[in-house]
Enzyme design. Structure first.
Site, PDB file in Angstrom:
ATOM      1  N   CYS A  70      19.643  -3.086  -3.582  1.00 47.92           N
ATOM      2  CA  CYS A  70      18.234  -3.475  -3.629  1.00 47.92           C
ATOM      3  C   CYS A  70      17.333  -2.328  -4.061  1.00 47.92           C
ATOM      4  CB  CYS A  70      17.821  -4.025  -2.269  1.00 47.92           C
ATOM      5  SG  CYS A  70      16.060  -4.129  -1.979  1.00 47.92           S
ATOM      6  N   CYS A 123      14.532   0.175   0.140  1.00 48.76           N
ATOM      7  CA  CYS A 123      14.592   1.258   1.127  1.00 48.76           C
ATOM      8  C   CYS A 123      15.475   2.369   0.547  1.00 48.76           C
ATOM      9  CB  CYS A 123      15.250   0.784   2.423  1.00 48.76           C
ATOM     10  SG  CYS A 123      14.384  -0.548   3.254  1.00 48.76           S
ATOM     11  N   TYR A 132     -13.568   4.849  -0.552  1.00 52.09           N
ATOM     12  CA  TYR A 132     -12.333   4.118  -0.873  1.00 52.09           C
ATOM     13  C   TYR A 132     -12.023   3.128   0.267  1.00 52.09           C
ATOM     14  CZ  TYR A 132     -11.775   8.347  -3.772  1.00 52.09           C
ATOM     15  OH  TYR A 132     -11.963   9.400  -4.623  1.00 52.09           O
ATOM     16  N   ASP A 171     -10.099   7.790   1.978  1.00 46.35           N
ATOM     17  CA  ASP A 171      -8.740   7.217   1.988  1.00 46.35           C
ATOM     18  C   ASP A 171      -8.386   6.836   0.552  1.00 46.35           C
ATOM     19  OD1 ASP A 171      -6.339   5.964   2.517  1.00 46.35           O
ATOM     20  OD2 ASP A 171      -7.215   4.255   3.565  1.00 46.35           O
ATOM     21  N   CYS A 216      -2.088   8.995   1.340  1.00 48.41           N
ATOM     22  CA  CYS A 216      -0.743   8.425   1.173  1.00 48.41           C
ATOM     23  C   CYS A 216       0.095   9.305   0.250  1.00 48.41           C
ATOM     24  CB  CYS A 216      -0.830   7.004   0.620  1.00 48.41           C
ATOM     25  SG  CYS A 216      -1.700   6.905  -0.950  1.00 48.41           S
TER      26      CYS A 216
HETATM   27  N1  SAH Z   1      -9.184   2.275   3.247  1.00 50.05           N
HETATM   28  C1  SAH Z   1      -8.623   1.036   2.805  1.00 50.05           C
HETATM   29  C2  SAH Z   1      -8.003   1.076   1.405  1.00 50.05           C
HETATM   30  C3  SAH Z   1      -7.371   2.339   0.960  1.00 50.05           C
HETATM   31  S1  SAH Z   1      -6.446   2.184  -0.538  1.00 50.05           S
HETATM   32  C4  SAH Z   1      -7.621   0.507   3.805  1.00 50.05           C
HETATM   33  O1  SAH Z   1      -7.093   1.271   4.581  1.00 50.05           O
HETATM   34  O2  SAH Z   1      -7.369  -0.673   3.827  1.00 50.05           O
HETATM   35  C5  SAH Z   1      -7.502   2.982  -1.702  1.00 50.05           C
HETATM   36  C6  SAH Z   1      -8.647   2.128  -2.182  1.00 50.05           C
HETATM   37  O3  SAH Z   1      -9.412   2.875  -3.128  1.00 50.05           O
HETATM   38  C7  SAH Z   1      -8.233   0.874  -2.948  1.00 50.05           C
HETATM   39  O4  SAH Z   1      -8.846  -0.238  -2.332  1.00 50.05           O
HETATM   40  C8  SAH Z   1      -8.776   1.074  -4.380  1.00 50.05           C
HETATM   41  O5  SAH Z   1      -9.231  -0.110  -4.980  1.00 50.05           O
HETATM   42  C9  SAH Z   1      -9.911   2.019  -4.128  1.00 50.05           C
HETATM   43  N2  SAH Z   1     -10.348   2.886  -5.243  1.00 50.05           N
HETATM   44  C10 SAH Z   1      -9.588   3.429  -6.226  1.00 50.05           C
HETATM   45  N3  SAH Z   1     -10.332   4.262  -6.987  1.00 50.05           N
HETATM   46  C11 SAH Z   1     -11.584   4.252  -6.477  1.00 50.05           C
HETATM   47  C12 SAH Z   1     -12.789   4.926  -6.827  1.00 50.05           C
HETATM   48  N4  SAH Z   1     -12.847   5.780  -7.842  1.00 50.05           N
HETATM   49  N5  SAH Z   1     -13.883   4.704  -6.070  1.00 50.05           N
HETATM   50  C13 SAH Z   1     -13.834   3.840  -5.007  1.00 50.05           C
HETATM   51  N6  SAH Z   1     -12.718   3.189  -4.646  1.00 50.05           N
HETATM   52  C14 SAH Z   1     -11.604   3.376  -5.362  1.00 50.05           C
END
Ligand code: SAH
Length: 477
Positions: free
Chosen positions: A96, A99, A330, A399, A426
């Protein structure tokens, strides 16, 4: 050029002066694990990556692909076995590829992830004296995912579905996936059986024919609510009414059956048109005390148990008293924003995807939270504008996606000088890069908490607590 062609032409094209020859069999001691989870060994100083081998093991390998700086080798035999080696419980583990660490003891996985973070901070960020806590793992690191996206294919006798065999587009049938919620296996089985029975054909990539491309399932862990999404090439589903009726009868607890139409030749899963075939448009879930509405297209964290821990740490590091203005950059569908809003005076979320902001606003209303405002746009443009307009935050939470924060956003943080910054990441390498910028601008990285959101894979999430160093505020104001 296909992989096969490339392999054929490479030996004649380049003669590398290396201590190892292609197809050579040799013995190696594995010293480390790469960020991709491959064993790392050295042969006369030359680095070889060995998928499936573990640190401390003596292995016999065959060199497969060599480049100037490093090569890959296939594991032939384990001469000395690591005490951390485990029998992978999943029967399709090797084929797969979803993992990569099931053969590695779970506690050892957590230690590996912590070290990965430490190494990145030191190597890329030149950050030495920071506390990196032991990774927060799961008590039961199985059956943790709330969302499955299953490609559908055909074999004689019916629909199959599961995963793409590695490095191919062939779909292999899967009866169970040990990292998905228990119900998922049953639901997918029912969809295959019932859709097949009603004459639904699987989508065929080569000929761009057939109908059913993917089945997506979403489950609210806290509520038990279940959504099934059928992703089809065409609008029309044969025997739709009977098919849906049978599906709903066979799947206890289903709240929503949705169709998404994707007529394109693409490996992107979702298309533009989404319609509810039966039941509700949303299912609900809660994380901590916050409730979330989840639609077919909403982004929602896939491991709700660990998400609560991750966001709990973010909240702790934000150290809110109820007086603070907080920016959540974000913000996605507002998951962290709403967590913070429970303890802040006001939260401002920014996100680039308009649909996510629609969800975020809906979720704020759902929770009766009036102290959150959401804006659509790029964090690196919206937040500088807020700053120019005289709006300052006491705490900023970021984030970002894997590529990390935009430079302009980091600069605005340095200009705005919030007392505390919480960085949720991440990707430890872009995290390390960005922390260096914040440190050079007057922040101190106090502590880092890795959280295991994806057991048995090499992914690791971190929450980082940063403080504006004393004196910085006045000195440069
Ligand atoms: N904090 C949220 C999502 C984090 S993922 C949670 O925990 O659920 C990162 C997010 O950043 C995504 O939703 C993506 O669409 C957004 N993103 C990517 N580039 C961006 C930018 N330049 N400005 C604002 N948001 C952005």
């Amino acid at each position: 050029m296909s992989n096969k062609q490339r392999k054929k032409s490479s030996p004649a094209a380049v003669r590398l002066d290396l201590p190892v020859e292609k197809n050579q069999t040799l013995e190696l001691t594995i010293e480390d694990l790469s960020h991709e989870g491959n064993g790392v060994g050295r042969y006369e100083g030359y680095t070889l990556f060995v998928p499936g081998a573990l640190p401390g093991e003596k292995v016999s390998v065959k060199a497969t692909r060599l480049t100037k700086k490093y090569g890959y080798a296939r594991l032939l035999d384990i001469v000395e076995t690591s005490a951390d080696r485990r029998e992978p419980p999943c029967p399709i583990y090797k084929r797969c590829g979803g993992c990569t660490l099931q053969h590695f003891d779970y506690e050892a996985q957590l230690a590996f992830k912590r070290k990965l973070v430490e190494d990145n901070l030191r190597r890329i960020g030149k950050i030495e004296n920071v506390i990196v806590h032991p990774t927060i793992g799961m008590e039961d690191p199985w059956r943790y995912r709330n969302k499955a996206q299953i490609p559908i294919g055909e074999e004689e006798g019916g629909l199959v579905g599961g995963f793409y065999a590695q490095r191919s587009h062939e779909i292999v049938n899967m009866e169970k996936c040990l990292i998905q919620h228990e119900k998922t296996d049953y639901v997918i089985e029912q969809v295959k059986r019932i859709a097949g029975k009603h004459g639904v054909r699987a989508y065929q990539e080569e000929t761009h024919s057939g109908l059913l491309r993917h089945v997506v399932t979403k489950i609210g862990f806290a509520t038990g609510e279940l959504m099934v999404v059928l992703i089809t090439k065409e609008d029309k589903i044969p025997n739709q009414e009977a098919l849906i009726e049978e599906l709903v009868e066979s799947i206890p607890g289903v709240k929503s059956v949705v169709q998404n139409v994707n007529p394109k030749r693409t490996n992107v899963i979702f298309g533009d048109v989404t319609r509810v075939l039966w039941g509700e448009e949303y299912i609900y879930d809660t994380i901590g005390d916050v409730k979330f509405a989840i639609s077919a297209r909403s982004f929602y964290q896939v491991n709700p148990v660990q998400t609560e821990r991750l966001y709990g740490k973010a909240l702790e590091y934000a150290a809110l008293t109820g007086e603070e203005n907080v920016i959540d950059a974000y913000c996605g569908i507002g998951t962290i924003s709403l967590f913070l809003a429970q303890k802040a005076k006001q939260v401002f979320g920014v996100e680039i995807v308009p649909d996510a902001i629609e969800d975020a606003k809906r979720n704020a209303v759902l929770n009766g939270m009036e102290n959150v405002t959401f804006a659509v746009g790029e964090a690196e443009r919206v937040i500088p504008r807020w700053y120019e307009e005289g709006n300052k935050a006491d705490v900023i939470v970021v984030d970002p996606p894997r590529k990390g924060c935009d430079e302009a956003l980091l600069q605005t943080i340095l200009d705005m000088k919030p007392e505390r910054v919480v960085y949720v990441s991440c990707n430890p390498s872009t995290l390390a890069r960005d922390l260096r910028v914040l440190e050079d601008g007057g922040y101190e990285t106090v502590e880092v908490q890795p959280v295991d959101m994806f057991p048995h894979t090499t992914h690791v999430e971190c929450v980082v607590r940063l403080y504006l160093k004393k004196g910085k505020q006045k000195a440069s104001a």
